[in-house]
Scaffold this motif. Structure first.
Motif, PDB file in Angstrom:
ATOM      1  N   LEU A  31      34.669  20.776 -64.002  1.00 60.67           N
ATOM      2  CA  LEU A  31      34.414  21.537 -65.105  1.00 60.67           C
ATOM      3  C   LEU A  31      34.169  23.307 -64.960  1.00 60.67           C
ATOM      4  O   LEU A  31      33.797  23.286 -64.484  1.00 60.67           O
ATOM      5  CB  LEU A  31      33.123  20.973 -66.429  1.00 60.67           C
ATOM      6  CG  LEU A  31      32.539  21.491 -68.140  1.00 60.67           C
ATOM      7  CD1 LEU A  31      33.947  21.603 -68.531  1.00 60.67           C
ATOM      8  CD2 LEU A  31      31.519  20.871 -67.720  1.00 60.67           C
ATOM      9  N   TYR A  32      35.163  23.582 -65.445  1.00 66.18           N
ATOM     10  CA  TYR A  32      34.962  25.294 -65.615  1.00 66.18           C
ATOM     11  C   TYR A  32      34.538  26.166 -67.163  1.00 66.18           C
ATOM     12  O   TYR A  32      35.437  25.491 -67.857  1.00 66.18           O
ATOM     13  CB  TYR A  32      36.209  26.264 -65.331  1.00 66.18           C
ATOM     14  CG  TYR A  32      36.103  27.634 -65.439  1.00 66.18           C
ATOM     15  CD1 TYR A  32      35.602  28.164 -64.781  1.00 66.18           C
ATOM     16  CD2 TYR A  32      37.367  27.926 -66.202  1.00 66.18           C
ATOM     17  CE1 TYR A  32      35.520  29.532 -64.656  1.00 66.18           C
ATOM     18  CE2 TYR A  32      37.311  29.482 -66.363  1.00 66.18           C
ATOM     19  CZ  TYR A  32      36.308  29.975 -65.773  1.00 66.18           C
ATOM     20  OH  TYR A  32      36.719  31.650 -65.805  1.00 66.18           O
ATOM     21  N   LEU A  33      33.558  26.483 -67.138  1.00 68.06           N
ATOM     22  CA  LEU A  33      33.561  27.210 -68.439  1.00 68.06           C
ATOM     23  C   LEU A  33      33.365  29.178 -68.928  1.00 68.06           C
ATOM     24  O   LEU A  33      32.770  29.683 -67.316  1.00 68.06           O
ATOM     25  CB  LEU A  33      31.624  26.919 -68.958  1.00 68.06           C
ATOM     26  CG  LEU A  33      31.217  25.375 -69.342  1.00 68.06           C
ATOM     27  CD1 LEU A  33      29.968  25.127 -69.581  1.00 68.06           C
ATOM     28  CD2 LEU A  33      32.686  24.895 -70.723  1.00 68.06           C
ATOM     29  N   GLN A  40      38.818  21.270 -68.810  1.00 69.51           N
ATOM     30  CA  GLN A  40      38.235  20.066 -67.952  1.00 69.51           C
ATOM     31  C   GLN A  40      39.231  19.392 -67.724  1.00 69.51           C
ATOM     32  O   GLN A  40      40.451  19.231 -67.922  1.00 69.51           O
ATOM     33  CB  GLN A  40      37.132  19.107 -68.860  1.00 69.51           C
ATOM     34  CG  GLN A  40      36.640  18.248 -68.826  1.00 69.51           C
ATOM     35  CD  GLN A  40      35.806  17.344 -70.179  1.00 69.51           C
ATOM     36  OE1 GLN A  40      35.019  17.609 -70.118  1.00 69.51           O
ATOM     37  NE2 GLN A  40      36.552  16.630 -70.934  1.00 69.51           N
ATOM     38  N   HIS A  41      38.378  18.938 -65.819  1.00 71.95           N
ATOM     39  CA  HIS A  41      40.219  18.193 -65.815  1.00 71.95           C
ATOM     40  C   HIS A  41      38.831  16.511 -65.421  1.00 71.95           C
ATOM     41  O   HIS A  41      38.001  16.624 -64.504  1.00 71.95           O
ATOM     42  CB  HIS A  41      40.212  18.609 -64.018  1.00 71.95           C
ATOM     43  CG  HIS A  41      41.534  18.206 -64.041  1.00 71.95           C
ATOM     44  ND1 HIS A  41      42.167  18.061 -62.341  1.00 71.95           N
ATOM     45  CD2 HIS A  41      42.030  16.944 -64.471  1.00 71.95           C
ATOM     46  CE1 HIS A  41      42.636  17.334 -61.969  1.00 71.95           C
ATOM     47  NE2 HIS A  41      42.800  16.011 -63.138  1.00 71.95           N
ATOM     48  N   TYR A  62      34.709  14.959 -62.510  1.00 73.02           N
ATOM     49  CA  TYR A  62      34.853  15.783 -63.571  1.00 73.02           C
ATOM     50  C   TYR A  62      34.522  16.641 -62.539  1.00 73.02           C
ATOM     51  O   TYR A  62      33.682  17.074 -62.410  1.00 73.02           O
ATOM     52  CB  TYR A  62      33.692  15.002 -64.816  1.00 73.02           C
ATOM     53  CG  TYR A  62      34.130  13.943 -65.338  1.00 73.02           C
ATOM     54  CD1 TYR A  62      34.331  13.607 -66.586  1.00 73.02           C
ATOM     55  CD2 TYR A  62      33.200  12.860 -64.845  1.00 73.02           C
ATOM     56  CE1 TYR A  62      34.240  12.712 -66.937  1.00 73.02           C
ATOM     57  CE2 TYR A  62      33.166  11.961 -65.259  1.00 73.02           C
ATOM     58  CZ  TYR A  62      33.881  11.585 -66.913  1.00 73.02           C
ATOM     59  OH  TYR A  62      33.665  10.136 -67.434  1.00 73.02           O
ATOM     60  N   LYS A  71      40.641  22.237 -79.156  1.00 70.29           N
ATOM     61  CA  LYS A  71      40.421  21.636 -77.342  1.00 70.29           C
ATOM     62  C   LYS A  71      41.924  21.318 -77.221  1.00 70.29           C
ATOM     63  O   LYS A  71      42.693  20.825 -78.471  1.00 70.29           O
ATOM     64  CB  LYS A  71      39.628  20.572 -77.123  1.00 70.29           C
ATOM     65  CG  LYS A  71      38.136  20.472 -77.270  1.00 70.29           C
ATOM     66  CD  LYS A  71      37.208  19.473 -77.044  1.00 70.29           C
ATOM     67  CE  LYS A  71      35.872  19.477 -76.401  1.00 70.29           C
ATOM     68  NZ  LYS A  71      35.824  18.815 -76.018  1.00 70.29           N
ATOM     69  N   GLY A 128      37.424  27.230 -71.799  1.00 68.78           N
ATOM     70  CA  GLY A 128      37.118  26.123 -70.530  1.00 68.78           C
ATOM     71  C   GLY A 128      37.625  25.196 -69.973  1.00 68.78           C
ATOM     72  O   GLY A 128      39.142  25.215 -71.377  1.00 68.78           O
TER      73      GLY A 128
END
Length: 870
Positions: A547-549, A561-562, A545, A639, A559
């Motif tokens: 995750l960038y916020l 999410q990959h 996982y 999202k 954000g």
């Protein structure tokens, strides 16, 4: 069905113990001489008085009443009310004859003699309103003129009627209609009716039989050619009755004038019926069809049909050209059977059969297959299955019949029977009522056995000796699957599996080269044969996982999410093609070189005999989504999935001598515009270099070379598909909300709301669906081949009673329109009218239909079809 129309023409409900109910009396309203009703010279109108005592006491009341002892009559005036037994009469004027028992009732009239308030006749739970009527309490005989009564979905109007006794009623000129507006009194004339000059209805044990003379349809007071010479409807009042089917006349360009669906319908009790119909064409073609439906509540239901067509086109004696004579005999058999699972959960029987001549849908005389789209059918399949489930055991047994048919190639494949026996997965080493731990306790075993006879043939050979002797194959197979797994380090699920296959067959092949005719020949040798294969597989996977916020809470993108899901596996298969196994046999080819062939390739239910394989299988699955700010959402964000799935996969065979790396497969799915548009795509990428050279004949030859490099990557196949539906809300339109309008009015059956300026508000519903498909192929060719099309499907209702539809397909590679079809539908109160037009293509045609909407008259219709060009 037309018989249902006749069935309801003169159906009088048993609302009168002693007479019929009567409606509007078509006499001179200014003539108040009531004796005309009883002094008519025709026999139908005669009531013979008898001197008998009344069975019940007559109770009566009114605002004013007159008793004439000399004439022995009582006259009740204004708000007259009479009760006799279970009958109640309310009228403005009532006459009672003390001696004969005759009762005459009449509604309230205006100053010029028109009825403005009808009489009310009530018996039991049924109430009938009418202008005037006469009834005799003693003889239970009644006479009426211009009766009007409601029966089921329609209304009956007759000039004259006489009830002879409790079981026989005579009728003169009776009309029947299902016009809702006329039935509810919103119109003084029906838009259509069925008319019979004379009729007789016999009631026996509550079942009514109607016999009429000639009967025909009138539309807007105009007689039409839709007629029958007589009518005989047994058991009126039941939901189904035997009778003649209404035919459809018409004309078709290359078949001539026709009468379609002329036949007879017969119900057999409550569970079974039969419909026989036929088509006749002036140029010699004909068709016959039998249809049946059956049902037993809580047990099963189904339908069966069989049809045969004899189609003649062209001119006899001409064998070539556009007018060449052709004769085609075609057939079709369909059967659908559905068992209610509640009837027996351990024995299940179901069937879905569709078997026909290869040309049936495309060249049948029944032109309706064009509008339904069945003419474009390429494949049909059939199945019949009997399944046995065991209540406490993990076993399932079934016997099936399967059929597949390709209309393009004409190949027919029938498997009969197909026996299967399966054991669902069991865990022999697991402890009861405790979680499974370790590889041994997670070891699952499943088993499947299959045996079948199969025939692959065509229209000309089916059911012939050639099919039974030369084209039938038999075979059986056993499959045992072993599966187990464990999670390593809490993050890496490890799966181990193995499969064992054993195949039995009734033949093997001997291959040889015939130097006399320079051909390779195969000889099929009958006899029992068997071979076995097995393999071993292991795979491991996990998830990563990312995750960038965004620290800026006011930014548009909050954000990303990959999710990356890599997997790697290993497959081992022994080299079953080696000489030691004995499955492959050598022969000397035309170049005097030794070649090997699979001697079991003709065995039914066989599996491919694989070569040695030590393959590494690997792949990566991706899911990428983004969180963006959205003040309109209650959460303050939403999202967006950039890629719902994006997968890469390939394999590397360590045992292969060359081309160890398989092509790279890429596929995925994404969505746009708040997930309203879905896009699916897939492609195959070949990593090997291509070598091109000229052969001895000067022709260019292309072949792959076992060299891998980034510069050699080329897309060999790609597909793309997407679609979207536009409608009222697409461009910001709002749905109609009745709460915004206070005024309301009715136009026909439709309720309209009005704004403050008295304009009716109606949201015109419309939709337009566009589906795009694109495919690209480029193997060894220098230039790839592309195919692509856009299919449009649109609908709009400009008024509540109009519906317009259109279908079109555009090939954007060839830059041409390949298919167009228009449809129009109109609600004509009691009728439904439709028109379909295909102005171009192979099946250029038009279709016109008009039919009555009432359920009891759905088969009363006119249908004109014409195929303009083949």
């Amino acid at each position: 069905m037309f018989t249902k129309a006749i069935k309801s023409i003169l159906f009088f409900s048993p609302v009168m113990v002693c007479t019929v109910s009567f409606g509007q009396i078509r006499q001179n309203n200014n003539d108040k001489d009531h004796s005309k009703i009883v002094s008519d010279s025709i026999k139908l109108d005669t009531i013979i008085p008898v001197k008998e005592k009344l069975e019940f006491v007559v109770e009566h009341s009114s605002e004013d009443e007159i008793h004439n002892r000399k004439k022995r009559m009582t006259y009740l005036l204004r708000k007259a009310h009479v009760v006799y037994g279970d009958m109640t009469i309310d009228a403005d004027y009532i006459e009672l004859n003390w001696d004969t028992g005759d009762v005459y009732a009449e509604g309230k009239r205006d100053s010029i003699g028109n009825i403005i308030e009808k009489t009310k006749f009530l018996q039991g739970q049924q109430e009938i309103l009418q202008d005037a009527f006469k009834v005799n309490f003693k003889t239970k005989v009644g006479i009426a003129y211009n009766i009007r009564m409601t029966q089921e979905d329609g209304i009956i109007i007759a000039d004259k009627a006489k009830r002879v006794n409790d079981s026989v009623m005579l009728l003169k000129r009776a009309d029947f209609t299902t016009d809702t507006y006329f039935k509810e009194g919103k119109d003084t004339r029906p838009d259509y009716f069925l008319r019979a000059k004379e009729g007789k209805m016999v009631d026996k044990n509550g079942k009514k039989t109607l016999i009429t003379g000639p009967i025909n349809m009138w539309i807007y007071d105009v007689p039409t050619p839709l007629a029958l010479p007589f009518g005989y409807i047994p058991a009126m009042g039941e939901k189904r009755a035997a009778g003649i089917l209404m035919p459809r006349p018409g004309e078709r360009t290359n078949l001539g004038f026709f009468i379609e669906d002329l036949g007879f319908y017969v119900p057999f009790g409550d569970n079974f019926d039969l419909k026989l119909s036929g088509d006749i064409y002036t140029k010699g073609s004909w068709a016959v069809k039998a249809e049946s439906t059956y049902k037993k509540r809580y047990k099963y239901s189904g339908s069966f049909s069989a049809a045969t067509d004899n189609r003649l086109t062209g001119i006899k004696g001409i064998s070539n050209g556009a007018n060449a004579f052709q004769k085609n005999n075609m057939f079709q058999v369909t059967w659908s059977h559905r068992q209610d699972p509640k009837a027996n959960p351990y024995w299940l029987f179901n069937a879905n059969v569709n078997f026909s001549s290869t040309k049936y849908y495309r060249e049948s005389v029944r032109n309706q297959y064009i509008n339904s789209g069945d003419v474009f059918t390429n494949n049909v399949n059939s199945s019949i299955s009997l399944t046995k489930n065991f209540e406490t055991l993990p076993f399932t047994a079934s016997m099936n019949m399967n059929h597949s048919q390709n209309y393009n190639t004409g190949i027919i494949s029938v498997t009969l029977p197909n026996l299967t026996f399966t054991m669902s997965r069991i865990y022999p080493f697991a402890k009861k009522n405790t979680p499974k731990e370790g590889l041994l306790q997670n070891l699952g075993v499943s088993y499947a056995f299959q045996a079948a006879n199969q025939v692959t043939t065509n229209d000309s050979d089916i059911f012939t000796d050639k099919m039974w002797k030369d084209q039938m194959r038999m075979g059986a197979s056993h499959k045992v699957d072993l599966n187990t797994g464990v999670t390593l380090a809490n993050y890496f699920p490890l799966t181990l599996s193995s499969r064992y296959n054993e195949v039995w067959g009734d033949n093997h092949i001997i291959k040889s080269y015939n130097s006399t005719n320079n051909k390779e020949e195969k000889t099929i040798v009958k006899g029992f044969n068997a071979y076995r294969t097995f393999d071993f597989n292991a795979s491991i996977s996990t998830n990563f996982y990312g995750l960038y916020l965004n620290p800026n809470k006011e930014a548009k993108i909050l954000g990303i999410q990959h999710v990356i899901s890599p997997s790697i596996g290993f497959t081992y298969t022994p080299n079953f093609r080696s000489e030691s196994w004995g499955y492959y046999k050598p022969f000397t080819n035309k170049n005097q070189e030794q070649d090997w062939y699979n001697q079991y390739e003709n065995i039914l239910n066989g599996v491919g005999i694989p070569p040695l394989s030590n393959s590494l299988n690997f792949g990566i699955s991706n899911n990428l989504e983004m969180k963006i700010k959205d003040n309109s959402d209650p959460k303050g964000f939403k999202k967006i999935k950039i890629f719902e799935t994006l997968n890469f996969s390939s394999s590397y065979n360590l045992a292969a001598e060359e081309f160890k790396l398989s092509p790279i497969i890429i596929n995925g799915m994404t969505s746009l515009f708040d997930r309203k548009v879905n896009i699916q795509f897939s492609s195959s990428v070949n990593p090997y270099q291509i070598r091109r050279y000229l052969n001895a004949s000067g022709e260019e030859v292309s072949e792959y070379v076992d060299k891998i490099g980034l510069g050699n990557l080329r897309i060999t196949n790609m597909t793309l598909g997407t679609g979207y539906t536009f409608d009222n809300s697409t461009f910001g339109g709002k749905r109609f909300d009745a709460k915004n309008y206070k005024k309301r009015g009715t136009v026909r059956d439709e309720n309209f709301y009005y704004d403050n300026d008295n304009y009716a508000q109606f949201a015109i519903p419309w939709s337009l669906t566009a589906n795009v498909t694109y495919n690209y192929n480029k193997m060894l060719e220098r230039k790839g081949k592309s195919t692509g099309s856009i299919a449009f499907n649109g609908k709009i209702s400009p008024t509540p009673y109009w519906a317009i539809s259109a279908n079109a397909t555009y090939d954007f590679i060839k830059n041409e329109i390949t298919y167009v079809r228009f449809g129009f539908e109109r609600d004509l109160r009691s009728f439904t009218l439709s028109f379909n037009w295909t102005p171009m293509g192979t099946y250029k045609s038009y279709d016109f239909f008009i039919g009555i909407k009432a359920s009891i008259l759905q088969d009363l219709k006119y249908n004109d079809r014409s195929r303009l060009n083949y």
